[in-house]
Design a protein around this motif. Structure first.
Motif, PDB file in Angstrom:
ATOM      1  N   VAL A  26      94.928 -22.917 -20.523  1.00  0.00           N
ATOM      2  CA  VAL A  26      94.761 -23.335 -22.433  1.00  0.00           C
ATOM      3  C   VAL A  26      96.037 -23.616 -22.517  1.00  0.00           C
ATOM      4  O   VAL A  26      96.776 -22.642 -22.759  1.00  0.00           O
ATOM      5  N   TYR A  31      94.122 -28.487 -25.763  1.00  0.00           N
ATOM      6  CA  TYR A  31      93.476 -27.902 -26.794  1.00  0.00           C
ATOM      7  C   TYR A  31      93.538 -28.121 -28.040  1.00  0.00           C
ATOM      8  O   TYR A  31      93.121 -27.743 -29.108  1.00  0.00           O
ATOM      9  N   HIS A  35      94.175 -24.193 -29.606  1.00  0.00           N
ATOM     10  CA  HIS A  35      94.597 -23.618 -28.262  1.00  0.00           C
ATOM     11  C   HIS A  35      94.762 -21.920 -28.440  1.00  0.00           C
ATOM     12  O   HIS A  35      94.160 -21.054 -27.590  1.00  0.00           O
TER      13      HIS A  35
END
Length: 73
Positions: A26, A31, A35
């Motif tokens: 991640v 993201y 995130h």
């Protein structure tokens, strides 16, 4: 102290956890601004597994034993 989950719900959580990204995967690049929220969700699920005496690092092998290599030690 939190109450433990019933076996059916715990099994469903284990299955869902195997589809979650690993925390190391991640990144803000992948993201975006969410995130940290994704990392928080992963940690929340890990905590519930630990409360229920389940090692999060062993869940994938438990749910998918055919896809897990045998240990050599």
């Amino acid at each position: 102290m939190s109450e433990k989950m019933n076996e059916s719900d715990l099994n469903a959580l284990k299955i869902a956890f195997t589809y979650m990204p690993k925390a190391i995967e991640v990144t803000k690049y992948e993201y975006g601004d969410s995130h940290q929220k994704v990392l928080d969700h992963i940690e929340a699920v890990r905590e519930v597994l630990l409360i229920n005496d389940v090692d999060p690092d062993e869940v994938y092998g438990e749910v998918n034993p055919e896809a897990t290599p045998n240990s050599t030690y």
